[in-house]
Design a protein around this motif. Structure first.
Motif, mmCIF file in Angstrom:
data_model
loop_
_atom_site.group_PDB
_atom_site.id
_atom_site.type_symbol
_atom_site.label_atom_id
_atom_site.label_comp_id
_atom_site.label_asym_id
_atom_site.label_seq_id
_atom_site.Cartn_x
_atom_site.Cartn_y
_atom_site.Cartn_z
ATOM 1 N N ALA A 180 1.311 -5.558 -11.276
ATOM 2 C CA ALA A 180 0.745 -6.148 -10.847
ATOM 3 C C ALA A 180 0.252 -4.903 -10.192
ATOM 4 O O ALA A 180 -0.907 -3.878 -10.292
ATOM 5 C CB ALA A 180 0.688 -6.640 -9.772
ATOM 6 N N ILE A 181 0.708 -4.234 -9.459
ATOM 7 C CA ILE A 181 0.574 -2.853 -9.056
ATOM 8 C C ILE A 181 0.363 -1.444 -9.317
ATOM 9 O O ILE A 181 -0.726 -0.746 -9.751
ATOM 10 C CB ILE A 181 1.840 -2.343 -8.276
ATOM 11 C CG1 ILE A 181 1.650 -3.022 -6.676
ATOM 12 C CG2 ILE A 181 1.236 -0.276 -6.686
ATOM 13 C CD1 ILE A 181 2.911 -3.103 -5.944
ATOM 14 N N GLU A 182 0.271 -1.697 -10.421
ATOM 15 C CA GLU A 182 0.761 -0.135 -12.086
ATOM 16 C C GLU A 182 -0.835 -0.709 -12.438
ATOM 17 O O GLU A 182 -2.156 0.313 -12.515
ATOM 18 C CB GLU A 182 1.149 -0.269 -12.793
ATOM 19 C CG GLU A 182 0.793 0.495 -13.969
ATOM 20 C CD GLU A 182 2.123 1.215 -14.944
ATOM 21 O OE1 GLU A 182 2.431 2.253 -15.388
ATOM 22 O OE2 GLU A 182 2.877 0.111 -15.214
ATOM 23 N N ASP A 183 -0.738 -1.681 -12.480
ATOM 24 C CA ASP A 183 -2.623 -2.065 -12.990
ATOM 25 C C ASP A 183 -3.838 -1.954 -12.388
ATOM 26 O O ASP A 183 -4.794 -1.488 -12.924
ATOM 27 C CB ASP A 183 -2.969 -3.801 -13.447
ATOM 28 C CG ASP A 183 -4.110 -4.221 -14.352
ATOM 29 O OD1 ASP A 183 -4.164 -3.756 -14.844
ATOM 30 O OD2 ASP A 183 -4.439 -5.285 -12.914
ATOM 31 N N ALA A 184 -3.414 -2.210 -11.139
ATOM 32 C CA ALA A 184 -4.205 -1.969 -10.170
ATOM 33 C C ALA A 184 -4.966 -0.714 -9.732
ATOM 34 O O ALA A 184 -5.638 -0.104 -9.504
ATOM 35 C CB ALA A 184 -4.220 -3.330 -8.206
ATOM 36 N N LEU A 185 -3.816 0.489 -9.898
ATOM 37 C CA LEU A 185 -4.024 1.925 -9.809
ATOM 38 C C LEU A 185 -4.247 2.246 -11.147
ATOM 39 O O LEU A 185 -5.166 3.242 -10.954
ATOM 40 C CB LEU A 185 -2.378 2.245 -9.692
ATOM 41 C CG LEU A 185 -1.009 2.345 -8.178
ATOM 42 C CD1 LEU A 185 -0.049 2.208 -8.402
ATOM 43 C CD2 LEU A 185 -2.509 2.302 -7.257
ATOM 44 N N ASN A 186 -4.124 2.049 -11.678
ATOM 45 C CA ASN A 186 -4.559 2.240 -12.810
ATOM 46 C C ASN A 186 -6.389 2.430 -13.008
ATOM 47 O O ASN A 186 -7.026 2.999 -14.772
ATOM 48 C CB ASN A 186 -4.318 1.570 -14.541
ATOM 49 C CG ASN A 186 -3.024 2.363 -14.650
ATOM 50 O OD1 ASN A 186 -3.214 3.750 -14.219
ATOM 51 N ND2 ASN A 186 -2.183 1.057 -15.324
ATOM 52 N N LYS A 187 -6.855 1.261 -11.744
ATOM 53 C CA LYS A 187 -7.930 1.002 -12.224
ATOM 54 C C LYS A 187 -9.008 1.906 -11.350
ATOM 55 O O LYS A 187 -10.239 1.875 -11.497
ATOM 56 C CB LYS A 187 -8.049 -0.147 -11.830
ATOM 57 C CG LYS A 187 -7.999 -1.889 -13.206
ATOM 58 C CD LYS A 187 -8.203 -2.844 -12.333
ATOM 59 C CE LYS A 187 -8.344 -4.030 -13.224
ATOM 60 N NZ LYS A 187 -8.335 -5.267 -12.870
#
Length: 227
Positions: free
Chosen positions: A42-49
């Motif tokens: 979830a965090i990696e997805d948020a950071l990738n955005k």
């Protein structure tokens, strides 16, 4: 010269704006640690955005578990920051991070984590508070006391444990509770503080699931001047 190159690689969130403004930074490298695999994703997805201008976030390494010396060494070598979600650095990792000026940010709310990273890239992150670890104690046994509840018989292995201080309960480096020390005893007597090398009984507010081997990390949060 080699020392200068190493120093130039070090990155903290507070320094990002200057590097972005000077065109020196095109990627923010991140070492990501979290309590469980689902949090990591979830965090990696948020950071990738997150993208500010031409600057993006790149997760170099991610894993579940406490922040270790290896994480700090990797961050130091690659010019990365270490971000932890519901986990804490172990003592050796914290010591190495201070020595090598590696930034470790710890969070318990995903949107706050992403918000801080984006704000740093935009040059808007102005730290107002800093945290200082006061002491760490390892739980050796637990017992119940009438009218007080569960008490953790503990050994202070670092610093000082102070009654009324903020405290985290860690199990294998994962934060299970963030509370306050409500009771502190030396043998049967109330104590204001207990220093490294001594045993004590610790009670914390609103949390009873304490087990042998858990770690109590006492800390304080201090306001610092804006820069």
């Amino acid at each position: 010269r080699a020392a200068e190159l190493v120093s130039q690689k070090r990155v903290t969130l507070e320094e990002l704006f200057a590097q972005v403004g000077e065109g020196e930074l095109t990627e923010l490298n991140v070492i990501l640690k979290a309590d469980v695999q689902g949090s990591l994703e979830a965090i990696e997805d948020a950071l990738n955005k997150i993208k500010v201008g031409d600057v993006r976030v790149r997760v170099l390494h991610k894993a579940a578990g406490a922040i270790t010396e290896n994480d700090v060494s990797l961050a130091q070598a690659s010019g990365a920051v270490v971000i932890g979600f519901n986990v804490r650095p172990d003592p050796k990792a914290r010591e190495l991070a201070e020595k090598e000026s590696v930034d470790i940010g710890t969070y318990q709310i995903i949107y706050k984590l992403a918000e801080d990273v984006e704000a740093a890239l935009k040059g808007m992150l102005k730290p107002e508070f800093e945290e200082r670890v006061l002491g760490r104690a390892v739980v050796r046994q637990t017992f119940k006391v009438p009218k007080i509840g569960l008490i953790a018989g503990s050994y202070v292995e670092e610093g000082t444990i102070t009654r009324g201080a903020k405290v985290r309960l860690l199990r294998d480096g994962v934060v299970l509770a963030d509370s306050q020390i409500s009771s502190l005893k030396r043998f049967k007597d109330d104590a204001r503080e207990v220093q490294q090398g001594y045993e004590c009984g610790i009670g914390i507010d609103n949390f009873q699931d304490i087990k042998e081997g858990d770690v109590m990390e006492a800390y304080e949060v201090r306001e610092i001047a804006r820069t």
